[in-house]
Design an enzyme around this catalytic site. Sequence first.
Site, PDB file in Angstrom:
ATOM      1  N   LYS A 152       0.837  -1.204   0.000  1.00 18.40           N
ATOM      2  CA  LYS A 152       0.000   0.000   0.000  1.00 18.40           C
ATOM      3  C   LYS A 152       0.865   1.244   0.000  1.00 18.40           C
ATOM      4  O   LYS A 152       1.863   1.320   0.720  1.00 18.40           O
ATOM      5  CB  LYS A 152      -0.899   0.032   1.240  1.00 18.40           C
ATOM      6  N   TYR A 159      -5.215   5.487  -0.799  1.00 18.59           N
ATOM      7  CA  TYR A 159      -4.111   4.532  -0.885  1.00 18.59           C
ATOM      8  C   TYR A 159      -4.242   3.664  -2.120  1.00 18.59           C
ATOM      9  O   TYR A 159      -5.325   3.300  -2.540  1.00 18.59           O
ATOM     10  CB  TYR A 159      -3.949   3.702   0.381  1.00 18.59           C
ATOM     11  N   ASP A 217     -13.192  -4.848  13.163  1.00 16.61           N
ATOM     12  CA  ASP A 217     -11.908  -4.467  13.766  1.00 16.61           C
ATOM     13  C   ASP A 217     -11.861  -4.751  15.268  1.00 16.61           C
ATOM     14  O   ASP A 217     -10.787  -4.930  15.830  1.00 16.61           O
ATOM     15  CB  ASP A 217     -11.582  -3.003  13.489  1.00 16.61           C
TER      16      ASP A 217
END
Length: 180
Positions: free
Chosen positions: A72, A132, A170
């Site tokens: 990335k 990104y 997450d």
Amino acid sequence: MKVLRTTIPEVLLIEPEVHRDSRGFLYESFNQQAFNDATGTDHRFVQDNHTRSRRGVLRGLHYQVAPHAQGKLVRVVRGAVWDVAVDIRPDSPTFGRWVGVELSEQNHRQLWIPPGFAHGYAVVSGQVDLLYKTTSYYYPPAERGIAWNDPRLAIAWPDVQTDWLLSDKDRQWPGLDAVA
């Protein structure tokens, strides 16, 4: 472009040459040949992603397993983040170590995170737009993550004086010991 090595040599901080005048600024945000020359790599980018988040959002730590592992190249176009890369290569001498840097619209810095690293960030400004590029397409079956607060990592996340806002996914990631 200026390339700075971090404490993990493969993770690179890139500072573009910014041309400013009374009208504003201009800089080349990406040039494949210049990137390859500066990093000594030959990665090709196949996907661009754009996220918008508000202060206190923490995203990550995400990665994809081989053969879909992603490199990335991360930058911020509005606001600021504390951006983190974690070495998850089991045979690496820096396995489990992390690098954290501030990326912002003011410093124009970019962070190159090669395949074999988990990535996450915390929003430290009111709102952020983060872009990104990835070297591999998003492939849901290859998606993995590591708990952002794993004590083994001991990441020094910034204090934003609020509880972190995390996705349900997450909140569920295992610790570093689960990295295969």
